[in-house]
Design a protein around this motif. Structure first.
Motif, PDB file in Angstrom:
ATOM      1  N   ASP A 159       0.579  -1.583  -0.118  1.00 61.00           N
ATOM      2  CA  ASP A 159       0.244  -0.240   0.046  1.00 61.00           C
ATOM      3  C   ASP A 159       0.515   1.956  -0.007  1.00 61.00           C
ATOM      4  O   ASP A 159       0.396   2.425   0.444  1.00 61.00           O
ATOM      5  N   GLY A 160       1.879   1.313  -1.072  1.00 59.47           N
ATOM      6  CA  GLY A 160       3.531   2.208  -0.136  1.00 59.47           C
ATOM      7  C   GLY A 160       3.431   2.630   0.541  1.00 59.47           C
ATOM      8  O   GLY A 160       4.038   3.910   0.351  1.00 59.47           O
ATOM      9  N   LYS A 161       3.236   1.856   1.073  1.00 58.40           N
ATOM     10  CA  LYS A 161       3.661   2.561   2.448  1.00 58.40           C
ATOM     11  C   LYS A 161       5.368   2.419   3.169  1.00 58.40           C
ATOM     12  O   LYS A 161       5.787   2.330   3.989  1.00 58.40           O
ATOM     13  N   TRP A 162       5.973   2.570   2.399  1.00 53.29           N
ATOM     14  CA  TRP A 162       7.862   2.188   2.455  1.00 53.29           C
ATOM     15  C   TRP A 162       8.275   2.800   3.006  1.00 53.29           C
ATOM     16  O   TRP A 162       9.265   2.751   3.965  1.00 53.29           O
ATOM     17  N   ARG A 163       8.100   4.364   3.377  1.00 52.13           N
ATOM     18  CA  ARG A 163       8.480   4.921   4.532  1.00 52.13           C
ATOM     19  C   ARG A 163       8.465   5.030   5.699  1.00 52.13           C
ATOM     20  O   ARG A 163       9.816   4.355   6.749  1.00 52.13           O
ATOM     21  N   LEU A 164       6.865   3.909   6.407  1.00 52.54           N
ATOM     22  CA  LEU A 164       6.748   3.596   7.073  1.00 52.54           C
ATOM     23  C   LEU A 164       7.997   2.545   7.263  1.00 52.54           C
ATOM     24  O   LEU A 164       8.255   2.449   8.226  1.00 52.54           O
ATOM     25  N   SER A 165       8.087   1.636   6.852  1.00 53.00           N
ATOM     26  CA  SER A 165       8.713   0.290   6.681  1.00 53.00           C
ATOM     27  C   SER A 165      10.762   0.546   6.681  1.00 53.00           C
ATOM     28  O   SER A 165      10.940  -0.730   7.377  1.00 53.00           O
ATOM     29  N   PHE A 166      10.580   1.605   5.751  1.00 51.33           N
ATOM     30  CA  PHE A 166      12.259   1.613   5.933  1.00 51.33           C
ATOM     31  C   PHE A 166      11.876   1.892   7.585  1.00 51.33           C
ATOM     32  O   PHE A 166      13.178   1.978   7.892  1.00 51.33           O
ATOM     33  N   ALA A 167      11.507   3.862   7.758  1.00 52.08           N
ATOM     34  CA  ALA A 167      12.566   3.919   9.136  1.00 52.08           C
ATOM     35  C   ALA A 167      11.842   2.835  10.398  1.00 52.08           C
ATOM     36  O   ALA A 167      12.699   2.910  11.217  1.00 52.08           O
ATOM     37  N   ALA A 168      10.904   2.192  10.164  1.00 48.61           N
ATOM     38  CA  ALA A 168      10.648   0.974  11.408  1.00 48.61           C
ATOM     39  C   ALA A 168      12.069   0.256  11.169  1.00 48.61           C
ATOM     40  O   ALA A 168      12.315  -0.309  12.149  1.00 48.61           O
ATOM     41  N   MET A 169      12.523   0.101  10.143  1.00 48.65           N
ATOM     42  CA  MET A 169      13.731  -0.796   9.962  1.00 48.65           C
ATOM     43  C   MET A 169      15.051  -0.224  10.395  1.00 48.65           C
ATOM     44  O   MET A 169      15.238  -1.240  10.815  1.00 48.65           O
ATOM     45  N   VAL A 170      14.834   0.732   9.701  1.00 50.92           N
ATOM     46  CA  VAL A 170      16.057   1.971  10.478  1.00 50.92           C
ATOM     47  C   VAL A 170      16.456   1.600  11.922  1.00 50.92           C
ATOM     48  O   VAL A 170      16.913   1.866  12.819  1.00 50.92           O
ATOM     49  N   GLY A 171      14.829   2.480  12.920  1.00 51.45           N
ATOM     50  CA  GLY A 171      14.790   3.036  14.361  1.00 51.45           C
ATOM     51  C   GLY A 171      14.547   1.194  14.893  1.00 51.45           C
ATOM     52  O   GLY A 171      15.467   1.242  15.816  1.00 51.45           O
ATOM     53  N   ALA A 172      14.225  -0.246  14.675  1.00 50.44           N
ATOM     54  CA  ALA A 172      14.832  -1.314  15.380  1.00 50.44           C
ATOM     55  C   ALA A 172      15.858  -2.144  14.703  1.00 50.44           C
ATOM     56  O   ALA A 172      16.232  -2.226  16.013  1.00 50.44           O
ATOM     57  N   THR A 173      16.546  -1.724  13.877  1.00 52.46           N
ATOM     58  CA  THR A 173      18.119  -1.909  13.993  1.00 52.46           C
ATOM     59  C   THR A 173      19.110  -0.441  15.244  1.00 52.46           C
ATOM     60  O   THR A 173      20.099  -1.606  15.588  1.00 52.46           O
ATOM     61  N   ALA A 174      18.424   0.319  14.712  1.00 53.25           N
ATOM     62  CA  ALA A 174      20.096   1.106  16.043  1.00 53.25           C
ATOM     63  C   ALA A 174      19.068   0.427  17.308  1.00 53.25           C
ATOM     64  O   ALA A 174      20.166   0.449  17.880  1.00 53.25           O
ATOM     65  N   LEU A 175      17.761   0.300  17.561  1.00 53.22           N
ATOM     66  CA  LEU A 175      18.007  -0.196  19.251  1.00 53.22           C
ATOM     67  C   LEU A 175      18.710  -1.565  19.347  1.00 53.22           C
ATOM     68  O   LEU A 175      19.028  -1.493  20.285  1.00 53.22           O
ATOM     69  N   LEU A 176      18.276  -2.258  18.493  1.00 51.26           N
ATOM     70  CA  LEU A 176      19.148  -3.807  18.759  1.00 51.26           C
ATOM     71  C   LEU A 176      20.018  -3.112  18.890  1.00 51.26           C
ATOM     72  O   LEU A 176      21.044  -4.351  19.418  1.00 51.26           O
TER      73      LEU A 176
END
Length: 184
Positions: A159-176
């Motif tokens: 549904d064109g939500k790549w911005r949300l996915s990208f931010a979630a992956m980067v944020g989750a990786t930073a937390l990891l």
């Protein structure tokens, strides 16, 4: 000795799993997935650490590279557990060579890091673990969203939500990165 043996085991398991996938598909196709790329990165780091331990010592920059590779395979594991598994089914994602790439090698890499290879990683330095995810994220974004050369096989652009996915992956990786750093 445990570090050497387990790091060599990681390298052998990853090589065997990637080779098993490549028997049914081209190596180029296999390597377009972050699962394969992160595990190969981890295998290279593990092999380098094993060789350096045999030579007498592992330099800090190599251990930091191993840290980043460990974060990368943990991202693979967590993505399968939290996102891909519910959509595609755990039975599929934890079978055959994917069992090794999605579960066993990431857990082995984490265990080896915590048991033998860890070193103090200051929080700011831990963000080196973001590099593989950022590079792959930019590649995926380019190939899936902008050039439309790949199917959205991970479903990160639903549904064109790549911005949300990208931010979630980067944020989750930073937390990891920060979490693993705090355990080091």
């Amino acid at each position: 000795m445990g570090s050497i043996l387990c790091n060599l085991l990681i390298a052998v398991l990853v090589l065997a799993a990637v080779a098993a996938h490549a028997r049914h598909s081209s190596l180029r196709l296999v390597l377009r997935y972050f699962t394969a790329q992160s595990n190969v990165l981890c295998a290279v780091a593990a092999l380098a650490v094993a060789v350096m331990r045999l030579r007498g010592g592992v330099p800090g920059p190599l251990l930091l590279f191993k840290f980043a590779a460990t974060v990368a395979v943990l991202v693979t594991l967590l993505t399968v557990l939290l996102f891909l598994g519910p959509h595609y089914g755990y039975k599929l994602l934890f079978s055959g060579p994917d069992l090794w790439l999605h579960l066993i090698c990431p857990l082995l890499a984490l265990s080896v890091w915590l048991a033998w290879d860890r070193m103090p990683v200051p929080p700011l330095h831990s963000l080196v673990g973001l590099i593989p995810v950022l590079l792959y994220g930019l590649l995926y974004l380019n190939k899936v969203v902008f050039r439309k050369q790949w199917d959205d096989f991970y479903g990160f652009n639903r549904d064109g939500k790549w911005r949300l996915s990208f931010a979630a992956m980067v944020g989750a990786t930073a937390l990891l990165c920060l979490l693993l750093s705090s355990l080091s």
